[in-house]
Structure formats: structure tokens, C-alpha cells
Design an enzyme around this catalytic site. Structure first.
Site, PDB file in Angstrom:
ATOM      1  N   CYS A 171       0.965  -1.105  -0.144  1.00 60.92           N
ATOM      2  CA  CYS A 171       0.008   0.061  -0.019  1.00 60.92           C
ATOM      3  C   CYS A 171       0.962   1.167   0.020  1.00 60.92           C
ATOM      4  O   CYS A 171       1.294   1.709   1.072  1.00 60.92           O
ATOM      5  CB  CYS A 171      -1.163  -0.211   1.076  1.00 60.92           C
ATOM      6  N   CYS A 174      -0.402   4.054   2.077  1.00 66.72           N
ATOM      7  CA  CYS A 174      -0.421   4.148   3.649  1.00 66.72           C
ATOM      8  C   CYS A 174       1.009   4.324   3.930  1.00 66.72           C
ATOM      9  O   CYS A 174       1.388   4.964   5.065  1.00 66.72           O
ATOM     10  CB  CYS A 174      -0.646   2.827   4.029  1.00 66.72           C
ATOM     11  N   ASP A 175       1.997   3.804   3.236  1.00 66.78           N
ATOM     12  CA  ASP A 175       3.351   3.963   3.680  1.00 66.78           C
ATOM     13  C   ASP A 175       4.279   4.796   2.839  1.00 66.78           C
ATOM     14  O   ASP A 175       5.298   4.947   3.337  1.00 66.78           O
ATOM     15  CB  ASP A 175       3.776   2.445   3.553  1.00 66.78           C
TER      16      ASP A 175
END
Ligand code: NDP
Length: 351
Positions: A171, A174-175
């Protein structure tokens, strides 16, 4: 008293089903998932996969514009503050988290009940059906709509497992902004729309992004292919697969050993991160084999143009039953269909 309609899942399918079922006065109960670290790593947190994306350019009704004021007046204040990014100054398309919070809010406005927990098992042997949550609650339901979606796949290499959360991710949104990825080369695996989306997003932070494709063709749509090809920071590598993730205990991922599946041989690409974008697996394990699945593991619809499953009163909606379209709009569409199917079933039984 058993619930009339229980909805498991909180992506577009779950909320569309909840909006329809609540407007039919069926007082649906949604299990939106648990906010656990395990779900974070697996990509199965509440609000589903859209909540992990950036801008959603193809959801009808949300052309790019100054959406900020509208969204902030539609969604309750505490959720805006907790879950939504601060103001985008420029005109933008609705973001995944904004769209999901709007859908959730719409369901709440019509009286949907929400439990922030996972359903870990169901008993579909007889009606009313039984459900158990991660927190140990037991519930009963006359009908169930399964809208648990799908989660990102990994390659299954031991070296990939070793560096999960230490440079390996599925992701980018997300990261991607983590310090370890900034101004460093990164590797993205896959040639679909997700891979292009992830690679494009990562160019905001990375010095360069290598996209590895196992064939010499994209699976991505033409517009997304053009986006990858015209981005000077993205380097395309055809006929390439990951042989091994390189790294050490201190630094995490330091590179990727890539094999050429046409000519043989390997090459080491220095990189501080490896992002997988190689498709999805439906979230069906909690069903424990009680519903028929298709050969790819997705819930099987038993009747054409209906959301019926192999159990009476149990319906499926969204990506958990769709290995083909997998769009927010198609998920919302089948969520609506499932709620109407449940409503008509209950009416036919006089319930
Ligand atoms: P896709 O199934 O479309 O693509 C998966 C990609 O991963 C393919 O290039 C595939 O290669 C590759 N792949 C699969 N398994 C492996 C493996 N083991 N090793 C190496 N490569 C592998 O999945 P997506 O997640 O990209 O997209 C899913 C759906 O979501 C699609 O319908 C897509 O259109 C949609 N989507 C739309 C977006 C949009 O902007 N509208 C954004 C993101 C997703 P191969 O082709 O060789 O099988």
C-alpha cells in the site's frame, strides 16, 4: 431478537447496502471491521480498499473541484478531524477516504447501526444465522449481506515476509511517505492499474521507481499506461520477476534481486522499498467453507442478475464476489442490489 439485516464489511458495497436497508426501515447492523494492527498489515481495516487510495477520478457525481466545504459539512466533525486529510487548496477529485466517510455518514443518517469489529465466524447451518465477533460478541441475523471485499496479494517469498513493514508493503498510499522511502529508488511489482497508481504516487517521494512486469504488456488501462510511460521518474522493466528481497536486520530492505524470465540471469536493483500491486484475494476465510465459491475463491452468485449465494437469505456484494469489474461503482451497485434482495426475501417470509 435476531437482526433483520446484518452487513459484514464497510466498503462501497457495505455502505450502499446499509443506505438502502436503513431507508427500508430494516435497521441494518454493519460490522465495519476492527482497527487492529493485523488488519492494517493485511489491508483489511474499516472502510475497505478505497480508504487506502488517493483521488478517485471515476466515481460518478464527483468531478474534480473545490469539494472541501461540501465534505466538511456533510461528515460529522470528529470523523473529519480523525480520518480526513486537511484542506486541499487546489481543485481535486474526491479522495478515497473522503468518499468512504461520506458513504458511512449517509448510512448513519438513516439510522444504520455500526459495530467496529470483525466477524470472525458465522454459522449458516440454520436460520436465524449466527455470527461471532473478534471481541467475543454473538449476534443472530435473518439475512446477511457479505461485503468483505478483497485484500492485496503478496508474492509469497520468505525474504518478502522477513521485510514486511521494513520496506515491503502492498500500500503505497499508506506507507509511501515514510522517511525510509524518501529520495531513494523504489520497486513496484505489477502492470495493472494499481501498480501504475502506486508507482505514480511513489514518485512524489522516491528518487526513481522501477516497475517490474512479468510480461511485456501492461494489464492497466490505456490512460494509466500512458501515465506510467510519460513519467520521467518511472522506469519500466519487462519480463522481470522478483527473485529475492535484499536487506539486513538494521536497514530493512536495501535492494531487490530481479530475474529475467526470458533470458535468465539476475540483476540487483538498489532500493529502500518493494511495493506489491499484483492483484487481490477475497476475504472469505471467516465463512469456513459454508458458501459456494468460484474457482478463484470468490463467492459464487447462484442466480443471474441477483446477489443470491448458495444459502437462502445470504447475499454477497462488492469485490468479495467480483473478480472481474472490481470498481467502487460496481461494488456500490451490487450493495444496493443485495439490500433489495434481502428486503424482498424478508417481505416474502412476512418478516
Ligand atoms: P490486476 O489483476 O488488474 O493486475 C495485476 C497485475 O499484477 C498484472 O500486471 C499481473 O500480471 C501482475 N501479477 C499478478 N500476479 C503476479 C505475480 N505473482 N508476479 C508478478 N506479477 C503478477 O490487478 P489491479 O490490482 O491492478 O487492478 C484490479 C482492478 O482494480 C482492475 O479492474 C483495475 O482496473 C481496478 N483499478 C482501477 C484503478 C483506476 O484508477 N480506475 C486503480 C486501481 C485499480 P499479468 O498481467 O502478467 O497477469
Amino acid at each position: 431478537m435476531p437482526e433483520h439485516v446484518v452487513i459484514i464489511g464497510s466498503g462501497p458495497a457495505g455502505w450502499a447496502a446499509a443506505i438502502y436497508a436503513s431507508r427500508a426501515n430494516l435497521h441494518p447492523l454493519v460490522f465495519e471491521g476492527a482497527e487492529t494492527e493485523e488488519n492494517r498489515v493485511a489491508g483489511t481495516l474499516p472502510l475497505g480498499q478505497l480508504n487506502l487510495t488517493t483521488e478517485v477520478e471515476n466515481y460518478p457525481g464527483f468531478p474534480s473541484g473545490h469539494l472541501h466545504d461540501y465534505i466538511r459539512t456533510a461528515v460529522v466533525k470528529d470523523r473529519v478531524e480523525t480520518y480526513l486529510e486537511p484542506l486541499h487548496e487546489h481543485p481535486h477529485a474526491v479522495t478515497g477516504p473522503e468518499l468512504m466517510n461520506l458513504m458511512r455518514q449517509q448510512a448513519v443518517n438513516f439510522g444504520t447501526k455500526i459495530v467496529t469489529d470483525d466477524v470472525v465466524s458465522v454459522d449458516l447451518s440454520k436460520q436465524p444465522y449466527k455470527l461471532k465477533t473478534l471481541g467475543g460478541e454473538q449476534h443472530e441475523a435473518l439475512t446477511i449481506i457479505i461485503a468483505t471485499g478483497a485484500r492485496a496479494n503478496y508474492l509469497g517469498l520468505p525474504s518478502e515476509e522477513r521485510y514486511k513493514n521494513r520496506g515491503v508493503s502492498a500500500c503505497a498510499v499508506c506507507d509511501g511517505a515514510l522517511p525510509r522511502f524518501r529520495n531513494k529508488p523504489l520497486v513496484v511489482v505489477g502492470g495493472g492499474d494499481s501498480a501504475v497508481e502506486e508507482a505514480t504516487y511513489l514518485t512524489k517521494y522516491a528518487s526513481s521507481v522501477h516497475m517490474l512486469m512479468r510480461r511485456d504488456v501492461f494489464r492497466a488501462s490505456k490512460i494509466m499506461q500512458d501515465r506510467a510511460k510519460s513519467n520521467g521518474k518511472i522506469k519500466l522493466h519487462y519480463f522481470r520477476e522478483v527473485d529475492q528481497v535484499l536487506g539486513d536486520d538494521k536497514a530493512g530492505v536495501t535492494g531487490v534481486r530481479v530475474k529475467n524470465n526470458q533470458q535468465g540471469g539476475t540483476e540487483d536493483l538498489p532500493a529502500s522499498g518493494l511495493f506489491l500491486a499484483i492483484g487481490h484475494t477475497p476475504n472469505t476465510s471467516f465463512l469456513n467453507g459454508q458458501l459456494e465459491l468460484n474457482d478463484k475463491g470468490y463467492i459464487k452468485y447462484t442466480t443471474l442478475m441477483r446477489t443470491f449465494t448458495s444459502k437462502e437469505g445470504v447475499y454477497a456484494a462488492g469485490d468479495v464476489a467480483d473478480d472481474y469489474y472490481r470498481q467502487a461503482i460496481t461494488s456500490a451497485g451490487t450493495g444496493c442490489m443485495a439490500a433489495l434482495d434481502a428486503e424482498r426475501y424478508l417481505a416474502s417470509k412476512g418478516l
